[in-house]
Motif scaffolding. Structure first.
Motif, short mmCIF file in Angstrom:
data_model
loop_
_atom_site.label_atom_id
_atom_site.label_comp_id
_atom_site.label_asym_id
_atom_site.label_seq_id
_atom_site.Cartn_x
_atom_site.Cartn_y
_atom_site.Cartn_z
N ARG A 217 0.85 -1.19 0.00
CA ARG A 217 0.00 0.00 0.00
C ARG A 217 0.89 1.24 0.00
O ARG A 217 1.80 1.34 0.81
CB ARG A 217 -0.90 0.01 1.24
CG ARG A 217 -1.89 -1.14 1.30
CD ARG A 217 -2.73 -1.13 2.58
NE ARG A 217 -1.95 -1.50 3.75
CZ ARG A 217 -2.45 -1.62 4.99
NH1 ARG A 217 -3.73 -1.36 5.20
NH2 ARG A 217 -1.69 -1.98 6.01
N THR A 219 -0.50 4.58 -1.85
CA THR A 219 -1.32 5.76 -2.10
C THR A 219 -2.42 5.89 -1.05
O THR A 219 -2.74 4.94 -0.33
CB THR A 219 -1.96 5.69 -3.49
OG1 THR A 219 -2.94 4.62 -3.49
CG2 THR A 219 -0.91 5.41 -4.57
N GLU A 221 -5.52 6.06 -1.61
CA GLU A 221 -6.61 5.15 -1.97
C GLU A 221 -6.39 3.75 -1.40
O GLU A 221 -7.35 3.05 -1.05
CB GLU A 221 -6.75 5.07 -3.49
CG GLU A 221 -7.35 6.32 -4.13
CD GLU A 221 -6.37 7.48 -4.23
OE1 GLU A 221 -5.15 7.27 -4.01
OE2 GLU A 221 -6.83 8.60 -4.51
N ASP A 222 -5.13 3.34 -1.30
CA ASP A 222 -4.83 2.01 -0.75
C ASP A 222 -5.29 1.88 0.70
O ASP A 222 -5.60 0.77 1.16
CB ASP A 222 -3.33 1.73 -0.80
CG ASP A 222 -2.80 1.62 -2.22
OD1 ASP A 222 -3.58 1.23 -3.11
OD2 ASP A 222 -1.61 1.91 -2.43
N MET A 224 -7.91 3.47 2.00
CA MET A 224 -9.32 3.81 2.14
C MET A 224 -10.22 2.60 2.04
O MET A 224 -11.45 2.73 2.00
CB MET A 224 -9.70 4.84 1.07
CG MET A 224 -9.01 6.20 1.27
SD MET A 224 -9.24 7.35 -0.10
CE MET A 224 -11.02 7.63 -0.02
N ARG A 240 -10.47 9.81 3.20
CA ARG A 240 -9.31 10.27 2.42
C ARG A 240 -8.33 11.09 3.27
O ARG A 240 -7.13 10.85 3.24
CB ARG A 240 -9.77 11.09 1.21
CG ARG A 240 -8.61 11.62 0.36
CD ARG A 240 -9.10 12.25 -0.92
NE ARG A 240 -9.74 11.28 -1.79
CZ ARG A 240 -9.10 10.44 -2.60
NH1 ARG A 240 -7.77 10.46 -2.65
NH2 ARG A 240 -9.75 9.59 -3.35
#
Length: 522
Positions: A217, A219, A221-222, A224, A240
Motif C-alpha cells: 500500500r 497511495t 486510496e490504498d 481507504m 481520504r
C-alpha cells in the motif's frame, strides 16, 4: 562519567496533563512460528504465588504513558514488582502511584539526549508540534545506552535495597518505538512483550510486515479500504484525509525510520502482543490478530479508570479553580450537558476551535468545554463575543479538567470527543454516554466508525479532501445526540454496551489471565 539513570521509589506530585474465553485467543488458522515452539514446549505454568519483576517502558506521549502506568499499578496490585521507565520531566508530570503500591512500583528516569531542532525541555509529544515528533523519536533512540545500563544493573541482582527489585527482570513490556531494545533483552535473556495502547482495529488495519509485502500500500486510496487479510465485513478503513496521514506512518520520519518498521521489527522479536482491549469491545479481532501476527495476542482488558473521588477532589498541585465549573454542573438538569474535549495531542488548529465554538453556539445545548490551546497559537482564539453569548449554558475551561470526574457527573449526558481510545474507554465503557465524534488522526477514525456501527454515536460531517469541518455540521451532530429522538436510542445503546464491556470483574479477569501468560512464558 555522568550518570544518566535516576531511580526513585515513587512518582512525584505535579500539576499534570493529565465473552470470549482466553483460550480462544490462541485459535488460529495458522501454526505459531517456529521460534516460539521451543519456549512454549519447555515452559511450565508458574504457581500463583510466583512474583514477577517487569520493566515497563512506554513511548513519550501521555496517551501511552498513562495506560502503561495503569497496567503497572494493576500488576503491582497482584504482587509483582514494576520498574517504570521514562524521562525526568515526564515522571514528574505523571500522578503519584497509590501509596499502597509504592513498594512495588518505582520509576527509572533516563535523561533524554539533546537533538538539534528539538525544543529545550521537550520530553513528550505534548511539548512539540506534530512536525517535530520525528525529532523526539530520534532523541528517544538515544536512550538505548542508558537503558542498557539500567538493565545490566537490574540483572546484576542482590544489589537493590528493596527485595522486590533485587531479582533479574522477567519481562520488558515496551511500546511500538523501541526497535533497539531486543538486542539488550537478548543479551540478558529477558522476554519481551509489546503493549499496544491503540485498539485492536488499528493493529488489524496496519497488519504484519509479510502481509504488507504481499499486498503493498502506498497511495491514499490504498488505505481507504479494508486490507485483504480482514476476511469479514468491517468498518476498518479510512476516509481520504485520514488515509493521507496514515500513509505517512509507513514512511521514514526525522528519526530515519518509519513507525511501522519500528513496530514490525519489535513484533517479530516479542514473545507476546498485549492489547488494551477485550473481545466485548472489539468482536472477532483478537483471534484474527493472533492469526496474522502468528503470536499470542493477549487482551489486558480496557484498564478502566478507578472509582471517581469525592466532591472535595482538587486538581494536582492543589489547584481548586475547577470548583466553579463543578458548581455550575451541579446546577444543571440531569443529562443535559455535553462534555467537550479533544484530548491532549490531537492536531487541533485555531480554525478547528473556531468552528467547534460556532457549532456549540448554534446547537443551543448546554456544554462544558475542556479547551486545549492549539500548539504555537497566540492571541485571540474564540469568536468575538462567544463566551458572552453562551453565558449561563456553556462553560469554557482552558485549565486542568478532571475528565473522569466530569464524565461521572449526573448532569453530563453525552461526550463530544476526538475518539482517542483512552477517552472512548473512559467515557463509553465506564459511564455509557453516547458520543458526538470528531476524529482527527491514526486510530480515531476507525474507532468513530466502529462506534457509529454499534449505534452509540454520531460522527460530525467532514470535508474528506482537506479534513475541515463546519460549525453547522457540529451543531447538527450535537442536536442529533442531545435533542432529537435519535439521541434516546443512542443513549440506550450506549448504556447497554457499557453494561457488557464495563463489567469490572470480567475486566479484572483479563489482567489476571495476562499475568498467567507472563508467568508461563517468562
Amino acid at each position: 562519567m555522568h550518570r544518566q539513570i535516576k531511580i526513585e521509589p515513587n512518582f512525584k506530585q505535579h500539576p499534570a496533563i493529565l465473552e470470549l474465553d482466553i483460550s480462544m485467543v490462541l485459535t488460529s488458522r495458522r501454526q505459531p512460528p517456529a521460534i516460539l515452539e521451543p519456549a512454549m514446549a519447555g515452559s511450565q505454568a508458574a504457581s500463583p504465588s510466583s512474583h514477577l519483576h517487569v520493566v515497563v517502558f512506554p513511548w513519550l506521549a501521555f496517551g501511552h504513558m498513562i495506560p502503561f502506568l495503569e497496567l503497572s499499578n494493576r500488576l503491582a496490585r497482584r504482587g509483582h514488582a514494576v520498574t517504570f521507565v521514562s524521562t525526568p520531566r515526564n515522571a514528574a508530570r505523571l500522578g503519584a502511584v497509590p501509596p499502597e503500591l509504592s513498594a512495588l512500583v518505582r520509576v527509572a528516569a533516563l535523561e533524554l539526549p539533546q537533538v538539534e531542532g528539538l525544543p529545550d525541555g521537550a520530553e513528550s509529544t505534548a511539548d512539540v508540534p506534530p512536525e517535530k515528533v520525528g525529532l523526539l523519536k530520534k532523541a528517544f533512540d538515544g536512550l538505548a545506552a542508558p537503558f542498557a545500563q539500567l538493565v545490566a544493573e537490574a540483572c546484576a541482582g542482590g544489589k537493590d535495597e528493596v527485595a522486590a527489585f533485587s531479582r533479574k527482570p522477567d519481562w520488558i513490556v515496551l511500546d511500538f518505538a523501541q526497535n533497539w531494545i531486543w538486542p539488550i533483552a537478548e543479551e540478558h535473556e529477558i522476554s519481551c512483550a509489546t503493549f499496544c495502547i491503540l485498539p485492536a482495529a488499528f493493529l488489524a488495519f496496519v497488519g504484519p510486515e509479510h502481509e504488507n509485502a504481499a499486498h503493498p500500500r502506498s497511495t491514499a486510496e490504498d488505505f481507504m479500504a479494508a486490507p485483504p487479510w480482514i476476511d469479514f465485513p468491517s468498518t476498518i478503513a479510512h476516509r481520504r484525509h485520514e488515509a493521507q496521514a496514515i500513509a505517512a506512518v509507513f514512511r521514514p520520519n526525522d528519526s530515519g525510520v518509519s513507525d511501522m518498521d519500528r513496530f514490525w521489527e519489535l513484533q517479530q522479536r516479542c514473545r507476546l502482543v498485549v492489547l488494551r482491549s477485550c473481545p466485548e469491545a472489539e468482536p472477532r479481532l483478537i483471534p484474527l490478530l493472533t492469526d496474522i501476527f502468528a503470536r499470542p495476542v493477549i487482551p489486558a482488558g480496557l484498564l478502566l479508570p478507578d472509582d471517581v473521588v469525592g466532591d472535595d477532589d482538587a486538581a494536582p498541585g492543589g489547584d481548586q479553580s475547577f470548583s466553579a465549573a463543578v458548581r455550575w454542573l451541579d446546577e444543571q438538569p440531569r443529562g443535559s450537558v455535553i462534555y467537550v474535549a479533544l484530548g491532549s495531542e490531537a492536531p487541533v488548529t485555531a480554525e478547528h476551535v473556531r468552528e467547534l465554538a460556532l457549532g456549540l453556539e448554534l446547537s443551543g445545548v448546554r456544554f462544558l468545554w475542556a479547551l486545549r490551546w492549539p500548539f504555537g497559537h497566540s492571541g485571540e482564539l474564540l469568536p468575538d463575543g462567544f463566551e458572552r453569548r453562551v453565558a449561563g449554558r456553556g462553560v469554557v475551561r482552558a485549565g486542568w479538567v478532571p475528565q473522569v470526574r466530569v464524565l461521572a457527573h449526573a448532569a453530563v449526558g453525552a461526550f463530544l470527543t476526538h475518539c482517542g481510545w483512552g477517552s472512548t474507554v473512559e467515557n463509553l465503557f465506564r459511564f455509557g454516554h453516547p458520543l458526538v465524534m470528531l476524529p482527527f488522526v491514526a486510530d480515531q477514525g476507525l474507532i468513530a466508525r466502529a462506534m457509529a456501527a454499534r449505534g452509540v454515536g454520531v460522527e460530525v460531517t467532514w470535508n474528506e479532501d482537506d479534513g475541515s469541518f463546519r460549525g453547522d455540521d457540529v451543531a447538527a451532530a450535537v442536536r442529533r445526540v442531545m435533542v432529537e429522538e435519535e439521541g434516546v436510542e443512542l443513549a440506550r445503546n450506549a448504556g447497554e454496551l457499557q453494561k457488557v464491556v464495563g463489567d469490572n470483574p470480567r475486566q479484572e479477569r483479563y489482567t489476571d489471565e495476562l499475568v498467567e501468560y507472563l508467568q508461563r512464558y517468562k
